[in-house]
Structures are given as structure tokens and as C-alpha cells.
Design a protein around this motif. Structure first.
Motif, PDB file in Angstrom:
ATOM      1  N   LYS A 195      50.272  48.547  66.685  1.00 42.06           N
ATOM      2  CA  LYS A 195      49.979  48.901  65.743  1.00 42.06           C
ATOM      3  C   LYS A 195      50.682  50.310  65.239  1.00 42.06           C
ATOM      4  O   LYS A 195      50.487  50.415  63.983  1.00 42.06           O
ATOM      5  N   THR A 236      46.860  46.120  58.591  1.00 37.88           N
ATOM      6  CA  THR A 236      46.914  44.013  58.874  1.00 37.88           C
ATOM      7  C   THR A 236      48.693  43.932  59.237  1.00 37.88           C
ATOM      8  O   THR A 236      49.380  44.847  59.366  1.00 37.88           O
ATOM      9  N   ASP A 237      48.621  42.379  58.843  1.00 39.78           N
ATOM     10  CA  ASP A 237      50.158  41.890  59.465  1.00 39.78           C
ATOM     11  C   ASP A 237      50.953  42.029  58.630  1.00 39.78           C
ATOM     12  O   ASP A 237      52.094  41.888  58.695  1.00 39.78           O
ATOM     13  N   PRO A 294      54.482  40.222  62.210  1.00 38.03           N
ATOM     14  CA  PRO A 294      53.699  41.385  61.627  1.00 38.03           C
ATOM     15  C   PRO A 294      54.112  42.887  61.934  1.00 38.03           C
ATOM     16  O   PRO A 294      54.939  42.959  62.856  1.00 38.03           O
TER      17      PRO A 294
END
Length: 177
Positions: free
Chosen positions: A23, A47-48, A87
Motif C-alpha cells: 500500500k 482504501t482500494d 486496488p
């Protein structure tokens, strides 16, 4: 001292998300080295579909054998809204962003100096790819509007018309973790 404080801030900012799986991204602009400019960007997916990126640059340029010097820095916070099914931080995105830039130019030969301050807003459209689960390529393009002020004690430099629309375009290379 400023450099140490900036490095400490960057390391603290990066350590916030070190344990999240894929991420985070650290990247640098591919063409900034040709302008003798150092660029580092950190992106964190929340978030995605949403991420935030914070970019810094520093330049210390002196053309050829000239005594003229250009020095400056900028910070660019950016939010990214991913439009693809993959994502974040992979896929197509829209990214509104803001940039504050401060540059100074001086020439010891003619004993002149000036400072340019710029505030800019932009809306980039881009795409990021990840290869071999670690290498990231980020390409973007978008319109920008800049508000500039010049502090020129000599009054010889004219930046009238410098405010206005322009294009931000770039390619960055980095890693995801």
C-alpha cells in the motif's frame, strides 16, 4: 539543520505505513536529474480507491561556468482517486494537487538576486503499473494554474503574464511495499 529535520520528517512519514502490504510507494521523477533536481515522493493507499501522495523537490543549479545559481524547493501534496478495478496504488487515477514552490536566483558577477514564489493547483490524470510485484512506473498529465510572485530588488525582471495555465507532465520510477 533544515536538511536533518526534513530527513527526519520523511523517515517518520514513511515509517507510519511500513508494515502494510503493498500500500506504499516511494518514487522519483525520471527526468529531474537532467535538471539537477532531486525529487522524492511517497504514496500511501488508504482504501482500494483512494491514496495520498506527498512530493518534495530540491534544486541547486549553476549553469556551466557561470556564477549564476538557482536554488529552490517545492512541496506537492496530492490526493488520488483510482478509477480502475485494481486496488491502489495500481491503475488509472485522477489526482487534484497543490504545489508550493520557492526559488531564488543570484549572480555574484552582477551582484543581483531575486526570489520567485509560486502556488499552483492542478488536476492530473495518470496511470501506475507494477512489475515483478515491486517496480512501479507512474505516468501523468494534466492542466495546472499557477499564481506567482517575484521579489526582485532591482526591478529589472518582469514576470507579468507568468500567472496562468500550464501543463504538468511526468514519469516516475519507484518501488511498492
Amino acid at each position: 539543520m533544515k536538511k536533518i529535520s526534513l530527513l527526519g520528517f520523511i523517515l517518520l512519514f514513511l515509517s507510519v505505513g511500513l508494515f502494510a502490504q503493498k500500500k506504499n510507494a516511494i518514487k522519483t521523477d525520471l527526468f529531474s536529474a537532467f535538471l539537477r533536481t532531486g525529487v522524492i515522493k511517497y504514496e500511501r493507499a488508504f482504501t482500494d480507491d483512494i491514496s495520498a501522495q506527498l512530493g518534495f523537490f530540491y534544486t541547486g543549479y549553476s549553469p556551466g561556468e557561470s556564477t549564476a545559481k538557482l536554488r529552490g524547493w517545492a512541496i506537492t501534496p496530492e490526493f488520488r482517486f483510482y478509477l480502475s478495478d485494481t486496488p491502489a496504488p495500481v491503475g488509472t487515477y485522477l489526482a487534484p494537487n497543490f504545489r508550493y514552490m520557492n526559488q531564488s536566483a543570484e549572480d555574484e558577477t552582477i551582484n543581483e538576486s531575486a526570489t520567485l514564489t509560486s502556488f499552483g493547483i492542478a488536476m492530473n490524470s495518470g496511470k501506475q503499473w507494477v512489475f515483478k510485484d515491486i517496480i512501479l512506473i507512474d505516468a501523468w498529465l494534466g492542466p495546472a494554474y499557477n499564481f506567482r510572485t517575484l521579489d526582485d530588488p532591482s526591478g529589472e525582471v518582469d514576470v507579468e503574464g507568468a500567472d496562468g495555465f500550464g501543463i504538468r507532465i511526468g514519469v516516475a520510477l519507484g518501488i511498492v511495499f
